[in-house]
Design an enzyme around this catalytic site. Sequence first.
Site: not given
Ligand code: KIV
Length: 276
Positions: A50, A89, A187
Site C-alpha cells: 500500500d 496488501d 519493519e
Molecule cells: O507497503 C509496503 O510497501 C510495505 C513494505 C515495504 C513492507 O508494506
Amino acid sequence: MSATPERRTRLTPGDIRARKGGAPIACLTAYTTPMARLMDRACDLVLVGDSLGMVLHGLPSTLGVTMEMMILHGRAVARGIERACLVVDMPFGSYEESPEQAMRNAARLVAETGCQAVKLEGGQHMAGTVRFLVERGIPVMGHVGLTPQSVNALGGYKVQGRGEDGARVAADAQALSEAGAFAVVLEKLPESLGARITEGIAAPTIGIGAGAGCDGQVLVVDDILGLFADFQPKFVRRYADLGRAAEAAIASYAEDVRARRFPAPEHGFADQGKPA
Ligand code: KIV
C-alpha cells in the site's frame, strides 16, 4: 508444440515458509506490469504494497489507499508475474473491524487480482483474524514493528521495539506465526531484536530496516532505483539513479522539440511508397 500449453507455476506461500533459516528470501514491491516483469525472475516474493499510495499517487501516507486501488495495481502486477509468489496488501480500514470483514476483503483481493496471499498490519490483536483467514484458505503475511497504517497512533515513522518495548514486538511476531502467518514482515527494529525474533519464531521473517539477521529482506522498488526522491530512509540502499536519468532524458526531449531537432526524417511517414 504441445496441445496443452506449459503452465508456469509460481512459488507458493508454502515454498516461502519452507525457506525458514535457509537461503535468504528476496522481496521487492511492485505496482505495475512492466516493473513486475523486470523483477519476476530475481525475486522470490513480490509485494503490491500500500506504499503505492505515496510512491505512485502522491498521498501523504498509506491511510488514503482503497481496496479499488489495491485491486487495480494487484491485477496489473499479476499480469507480469509467472515465477514469484505474489502478495497484495490489505489497505487501512479493510480488515480491522472483524475477522468477517477481513475475510470478505481478502477474498476479493485474491479473486480479483490473482494474488496468492494477503498482507495485513498488526500484532497480537490481529492474530485471531490471521487464524480466521488461514483456516479459510487465505495465506497471510503479517507485518509488525513500524506499521505505517498506525502512523497517527505511533506518532510518526520511528524505530520500534527499543528497550523494553522489544518484548511486545517479539510477542506480536510470535502471535502471528502461531496463528499461521506464512511469513512476517519486521519493519524498522533494532538489528538485535530482528535477529532475536527470527530465531524465536517458526515463520520466516522479512526485514525492512530490521537488520541482516532476518530470513529475507524487502524494500520499495522505487527507492532502490532512485525513482522516489521525496525521502530516502536510512535502511535503503540505492542501486540506480533512474529518477535523475529520466529527468535528464525528458529535458533533452523538450529541448529537441523546441529546437525542431525532433522529430527527424526517420520518424516521419511518406505520403506514398513503403507501408508504415
Ligand atoms: O507497503 C509496503 O510497501 C510495505 C513494505 C515495504 C513492507 O508494506
